[in-house]
Design a protein around this motif. Structure first.
Motif, mmCIF file in Angstrom:
data_model
loop_
_atom_site.group_PDB
_atom_site.id
_atom_site.type_symbol
_atom_site.label_atom_id
_atom_site.label_comp_id
_atom_site.label_asym_id
_atom_site.label_seq_id
_atom_site.Cartn_x
_atom_site.Cartn_y
_atom_site.Cartn_z
ATOM 1 N N PRO A 1 0.803 -1.226 0.000
ATOM 2 C CA PRO A 1 0.000 0.000 0.000
ATOM 3 C C PRO A 1 0.840 1.282 0.000
ATOM 4 C CG PRO A 1 -0.955 -1.589 1.504
ATOM 5 C CD PRO A 1 0.351 -2.176 1.049
ATOM 6 N N GLY A 2 1.931 1.286 0.743
ATOM 7 C CA GLY A 2 2.771 2.478 0.805
ATOM 8 C C GLY A 2 3.498 2.793 -0.482
ATOM 9 N N GLU A 3 3.445 1.874 -1.439
ATOM 10 C CA GLU A 3 4.095 2.080 -2.737
ATOM 11 C C GLU A 3 3.094 2.505 -3.817
ATOM 12 O OE1 GLU A 3 7.613 -1.289 -2.340
ATOM 13 O OE2 GLU A 3 5.601 -1.922 -2.997
ATOM 14 N N ALA A 4 1.859 2.829 -3.389
ATOM 15 C CA ALA A 4 0.796 3.102 -4.364
ATOM 16 C C ALA A 4 0.108 4.433 -4.097
ATOM 17 C CB ALA A 4 -0.234 1.977 -4.337
ATOM 18 N N VAL A 5 -0.390 5.011 -5.181
ATOM 19 C CA VAL A 5 -1.229 6.206 -5.126
ATOM 20 C C VAL A 5 -2.574 5.845 -5.731
ATOM 21 C CG1 VAL A 5 -1.482 8.628 -5.796
ATOM 22 C CG2 VAL A 5 0.799 7.658 -5.499
ATOM 23 N N MET A 6 -3.659 6.359 -5.139
ATOM 24 C CA MET A 6 -4.982 6.116 -5.699
ATOM 25 C C MET A 6 -5.666 7.422 -6.032
ATOM 26 S SD MET A 6 -8.179 3.873 -4.330
ATOM 27 C CE MET A 6 -9.708 3.882 -5.285
ATOM 28 N N LEU A 7 -6.288 7.468 -7.221
ATOM 29 C CA LEU A 7 -7.079 8.618 -7.654
ATOM 30 C C LEU A 7 -8.544 8.206 -7.727
ATOM 31 C CD1 LEU A 7 -4.136 8.934 -9.050
ATOM 32 C CD2 LEU A 7 -5.278 10.703 -10.414
ATOM 33 N N ASP A 8 -9.411 9.010 -7.102
ATOM 34 C CA ASP A 8 -10.846 8.730 -7.119
ATOM 35 C C ASP A 8 -11.569 10.068 -6.942
ATOM 36 O OD1 ASP A 8 -13.563 7.615 -6.393
ATOM 37 O OD2 ASP A 8 -12.435 5.747 -6.389
ATOM 38 N N ASP A 9 -12.817 10.118 -7.390
ATOM 39 C CA ASP A 9 -13.590 11.341 -7.195
ATOM 40 C C ASP A 9 -14.533 11.250 -6.001
ATOM 41 O OD1 ASP A 9 -15.176 9.452 -8.553
ATOM 42 O OD2 ASP A 9 -16.468 11.007 -9.372
#
Length: 210
Positions: A165-173
């Protein structure tokens, strides 16, 4: 942007509707206005029914389209609303547009060795553009039997990407979807203006995305 630590970013998770695709929320708002419903009425009905409501069950693939329509109509009636579900769904699925800059950002991320996933709440036979071939991983709620913001759909996506998880970015609206991602240790970006979101993402990963 919120969350995140010092780990190098290895993956980016993209929501589809409202991020890679145009937002369906605008079509729902127009539907509400045209049908004389208060602004936000549909969202209130859906959220009020919770994870066991018609919308959530449809997105998890637990009920078919006909059952979904009838159940959502019944839930709306509990709020005193006579909801034309079929018309609303036609509007949601009509002319769903892809945001070219988002797909270009996906391509740039992949060229620079960053894995990308599409993680979406959807339903069977949704009339939406295909994203096959653009992403390393595509995770669809109705096929998985889980949906955002349930943690399991995020875990499956991260596992298939092979990242922590610490290696990821999430984009959401949707803020509620990002809340789960943050609680798991991901960095998050709420997408209101797509260009602003891509600027934030570019700053995190060190790649020009605009």
């Amino acid at each position: 942007m919120t969350g995140g630590g010092l780990a190098r970013i290895k993956a980016v998770l993209f929501d589809l509707g409202g991020v890679v695709f145009d937002s369906p929320l605008h079509r729902i708002a127009a539907f509400e206005e045209d049908h004389g419903l208060p602004a936000g009425a549909v969202g209130q009905i859906v959220m009020g029914a919770g994870r066991n409501g018609a919308w959530a069950r449809h997105e998890r693939g637990e009920i078919d389209y006909e059952d979904f329509m009838e159940c959502l109509r019944e839930e709306a009636r509990e709020w005193g609303v006579d909801l034309d579900v079929a018309e609303m769904m036609r509007r949601i699925e009509s002319d769903i547009g892809i945001r070219p800059r988002m797909l270009e950002a996906v391509r740039r991320l992949r060229r620079n060795g960053i894995a990308v996933a599409a993680i979406t709440n959807n339903w069977k036979d949704l009339m939406a553009p295909t994203v096959n071939g653009h992403f390393d991983v595509v995770v669809e709620s109705y096929l998985e039997g889980v949906r955002k913001p349930e943690p399991e759909i995020y875990r499956r996506t991260l596992d298939r990407l092979g990242v922590e998880p610490g290696e990821a970015v999430m984009l959401d609206d949707i803020g509620a979807n990002l809340k789960t991602a943050r609680s798991m240790g991901m960095s998050t970006i709420k997408v209101t203006d797509p260009d602003v979101a891509l600027e934030e993402l570019g700053a995190i990963v060190g790649i020009s995305l605009l």
